[in-house]
Write an enzyme that holds these catalytic residues in place. Structure first.
Site, short mmCIF file in Angstrom:
data_model
loop_
_atom_site.label_atom_id
_atom_site.label_comp_id
_atom_site.label_asym_id
_atom_site.label_seq_id
_atom_site.Cartn_x
_atom_site.Cartn_y
_atom_site.Cartn_z
N ASN A 161 -10.06 -0.42 0.42
CA ASN A 161 -8.61 -0.29 0.37
C ASN A 161 -8.11 -0.82 -0.98
O ASN A 161 -8.24 -2.02 -1.25
CB ASN A 161 -8.03 -1.09 1.54
CG ASN A 161 -6.52 -1.07 1.61
OD1 ASN A 161 -5.85 -0.66 0.66
ND2 ASN A 161 -5.98 -1.51 2.73
N HIS B 60 -3.45 6.93 3.05
CA HIS B 60 -3.81 5.63 2.47
C HIS B 60 -5.21 5.27 2.98
O HIS B 60 -5.47 5.29 4.19
CB HIS B 60 -2.79 4.59 2.89
CG HIS B 60 -3.21 3.19 2.56
ND1 HIS B 60 -3.72 2.85 1.33
CD2 HIS B 60 -3.23 2.05 3.30
CE1 HIS B 60 -4.02 1.57 1.32
NE2 HIS B 60 -3.74 1.07 2.51
N CYS C 292 0.82 -1.23 0.00
CA CYS C 292 0.00 0.00 0.00
C CYS C 292 0.85 1.27 0.00
O CYS C 292 0.33 2.35 -0.24
CB CYS C 292 -0.92 0.01 1.21
SG CYS C 292 -1.92 -1.47 1.31
N1 ACO Z 1 -18.11 -9.10 9.89
C1 ACO Z 1 -18.52 -9.42 11.14
N2 ACO Z 1 -17.67 -9.76 12.10
C2 ACO Z 1 -16.36 -9.77 11.81
C3 ACO Z 1 -15.88 -9.43 10.54
C4 ACO Z 1 -16.82 -9.10 9.54
N3 ACO Z 1 -16.47 -8.77 8.30
N4 ACO Z 1 -14.53 -9.52 10.52
C5 ACO Z 1 -14.18 -9.89 11.75
N5 ACO Z 1 -15.27 -10.04 12.53
C6 ACO Z 1 -15.36 -10.44 13.91
C7 ACO Z 1 -14.14 -11.18 14.36
O1 ACO Z 1 -14.25 -12.53 14.04
C8 ACO Z 1 -14.20 -10.96 15.86
O2 ACO Z 1 -15.13 -11.86 16.40
P1 ACO Z 1 -14.80 -12.63 17.76
O3 ACO Z 1 -14.63 -11.54 18.79
O4 ACO Z 1 -15.99 -13.48 17.96
O5 ACO Z 1 -13.53 -13.36 17.50
C9 ACO Z 1 -14.79 -9.57 15.98
O6 ACO Z 1 -15.41 -9.28 14.73
C10 ACO Z 1 -13.77 -8.49 16.26
O7 ACO Z 1 -12.70 -8.68 15.38
P2 ACO Z 1 -11.45 -7.77 15.48
O8 ACO Z 1 -10.37 -8.30 14.59
O9 ACO Z 1 -11.12 -7.52 16.92
O10 ACO Z 1 -12.03 -6.42 14.86
P3 ACO Z 1 -11.32 -5.04 14.80
O11 ACO Z 1 -12.08 -4.04 15.55
O12 ACO Z 1 -9.83 -5.15 15.06
O13 ACO Z 1 -11.49 -4.69 13.26
C11 ACO Z 1 -10.31 -4.73 11.21
C12 ACO Z 1 -10.96 -5.56 12.29
C13 ACO Z 1 -11.34 -3.86 10.53
C14 ACO Z 1 -9.69 -5.69 10.18
C15 ACO Z 1 -9.21 -3.84 11.84
O14 ACO Z 1 -8.37 -4.60 12.66
C16 ACO Z 1 -8.39 -3.13 10.81
O15 ACO Z 1 -8.87 -2.28 10.11
N6 ACO Z 1 -7.07 -3.44 10.72
C17 ACO Z 1 -6.20 -2.83 9.77
C18 ACO Z 1 -6.54 -3.39 8.43
C19 ACO Z 1 -5.85 -2.65 7.35
O16 ACO Z 1 -6.08 -1.50 7.15
N7 ACO Z 1 -5.02 -3.39 6.65
C20 ACO Z 1 -4.40 -2.93 5.53
C21 ACO Z 1 -3.35 -1.88 5.83
S1 ACO Z 1 -2.01 -2.10 4.85
C22 ACO Z 1 -2.65 -2.45 3.39
O17 ACO Z 1 -3.50 -1.71 2.94
C23 ACO Z 1 -2.22 -3.68 2.67
#
Ligand code: ACO
Length: 345
Positions: A302, A272, A132
């Site tokens: 993204n 980003h 990214c």
């Molecule tokens: N729908 C419903 N529930 C979901 C989903 C979904 N799509 N995805 C995950 N969950 C659930 C998980 O299973 C978890 O359930 P559990 O508690 O029963 O295990 C719960 O939601 C919470 O999951 P978390 O991972 O704690 O959620 P979080 O608040 O951290 O959000 C997210 C997840 C959106 C992926 C976040 O961590 C994030 O944005 N991270 C950065 C991602 C990113 O930007 N990556 C790319 C950057 S670099 C690049 O662009 C390559």
């Protein structure tokens, strides 16, 4: 005993030599595929909800390329618009750099495919891969060729067909990504939008937190690697989130420091487009107001290397950036990698 100094995310030795001539962005352009995949569509594919996706990410829909539309097609469409906006013919292009993690194929490189598609027959062409962060890495590389007088016109493109490496059975990741491309044309023109600084950084020790394990020399494609779903993007979302915020803030601060600028002087911050909560945290820690931050992730999700390039083009077309405005680009991606740039528009 003194505690160790906090780790700096930006290499302090990475200083530009501005003895070279300045580099300008003389035109930008972008392209996104027609097909829209909404959050409602995703609820029919995995166990998720529109409400979860919007509150956790800010994303409402993303674009998905057609099966016969490849990364080079998206890149070529964005490039043609950027060249048109710059008033440059393909024949004037000396070098094409494509930043991508989803090349059409391992080789030949996607930049060569774009060269053929847009008819830039004079141009040298290569790809770079910094996930990214790729577009700003490519801008920095292109800038060096302009500053050193090696080339007159460089075409920099960020393009991705992430839908091909997205695991559509994994709700943790499949809601986040989309396809698209953005491009910028670089020349040295004192009358145009100047790149004031670019800075880059990386931390290879965190590589496994965001990666695609299959398809390279470590795990070449085999029936077993396909069975194990190794050819899809894998991510530790929480760790990626934390590292993204810290690195983007530090890269942004370093870019401002190099230009002796205060965040209040920046008209538009283009981060980003990963996740609204990451962007909010970055803006707050940089001391910026929400009005300063440009966001279009609700429409595209993204798009990795294409993300800031598409956003820059849209910000210009929407009149969010006017002549003379100062713009801060800041990115983070797999590697981990990060980068920032300041442009005087
Ligand atoms: N729908 C419903 N529930 C979901 C989903 C979904 N799509 N995805 C995950 N969950 C659930 C998980 O299973 C978890 O359930 P559990 O508690 O029963 O295990 C719960 O939601 C919470 O999951 P978390 O991972 O704690 O959620 P979080 O608040 O951290 O959000 C997210 C997840 C959106 C992926 C976040 O961590 C994030 O944005 N991270 C950065 C991602 C990113 O930007 N990556 C790319 C950057 S670099 C690049 O662009 C390559």
């Amino acid at each position: 005993m003194n505690s160790p100094a906090p780790k700096s995310f930006v290499n302090p030795r990475a200083r530009h030599n501005y003895a070279g001539r300045p580099c300008s962005i003389i035109g930008v352009g972008s392209y996104v595929p027609e097909r829209v995949l909404t959050n409602a569509d995703l609820t029919r594919m995995v166990d998720t909800s529109d409400e979860w996706i919007i509150t956790r990410t800010g994303i409402r829909e993303r674009r998905i390329a057609a099966p016969d539309q490849y990364t080079s097609d998206l890149a070529a469409a964005a490039a043609q618009k950027a060249l048109e906006n710059a008033g440059i013919t393909p024949q004037q292009v000396d070098l094409i750099i494509v930043a991508t993690i989803t090349p059409d194929m391992p080789f030949p490189n996607t930049a060569c495919l774009v060269q053929q598609k847009i008819g830039a027959t004079r141009a040298a062409a290569f790809d770079i891969e910094a996930a990214c962060s790729g577009f700003i890495y490519a801008l920095e590389i292109g800038q060096q060729f302009i500053m050193s007088r090696t080339y007159e016109t460089v075409l920099v493109i960020g393009a991705e067909k992430l839908s091909t490496i997205t695991d559509w059975q994994d709700r943790n990741t499949c809601v986040l990504f989309g396809d698209g491309a953005g491009a910028a044309v670089l020349q040295s023109r004192p009358d145009s939008h100047g790149l004031l600084t670019t800075c880059m950084g990386a931390d290879g020790s965190k590589g496994s937190l965001l990666c695609m394990p299959g398809g390279g020399s470590r795990n070449p494609a085999t029936p077993e690697s396909v069975q194990s779903r190794l050819h899809y993007l894998k991510m530790d979302g929480k760790e990626t989130f934390k590292n993204a915020v810290t690195a983007m803030v530090q890269a942004g601060q370093e870019a401002l420091r190099r230009c002796a600028l205060d965040i209040k002087q920046i008209k538009c911050i283009i981060p980003h487009q990963a996740n609204q909560r990451i962007l909010d945290a970055v803006a707050e820690r940089l001391g910026a107001t929400p009005e300063q931050v440009f966001m279009n992730l609700d429409k595209y999700g993204n798009t990795s290397a294409a993300s800031v390039a598409i956003a820059l083009d849209e910000a210009v077309r929407q009149g969010r950036i006017q002549r003379g405005d100062l713009v801060l680009l800041v990115v983070f991606g797999a590697g981990f990698t990060w980068a920032a740039a300041v442009i005087e528009w």
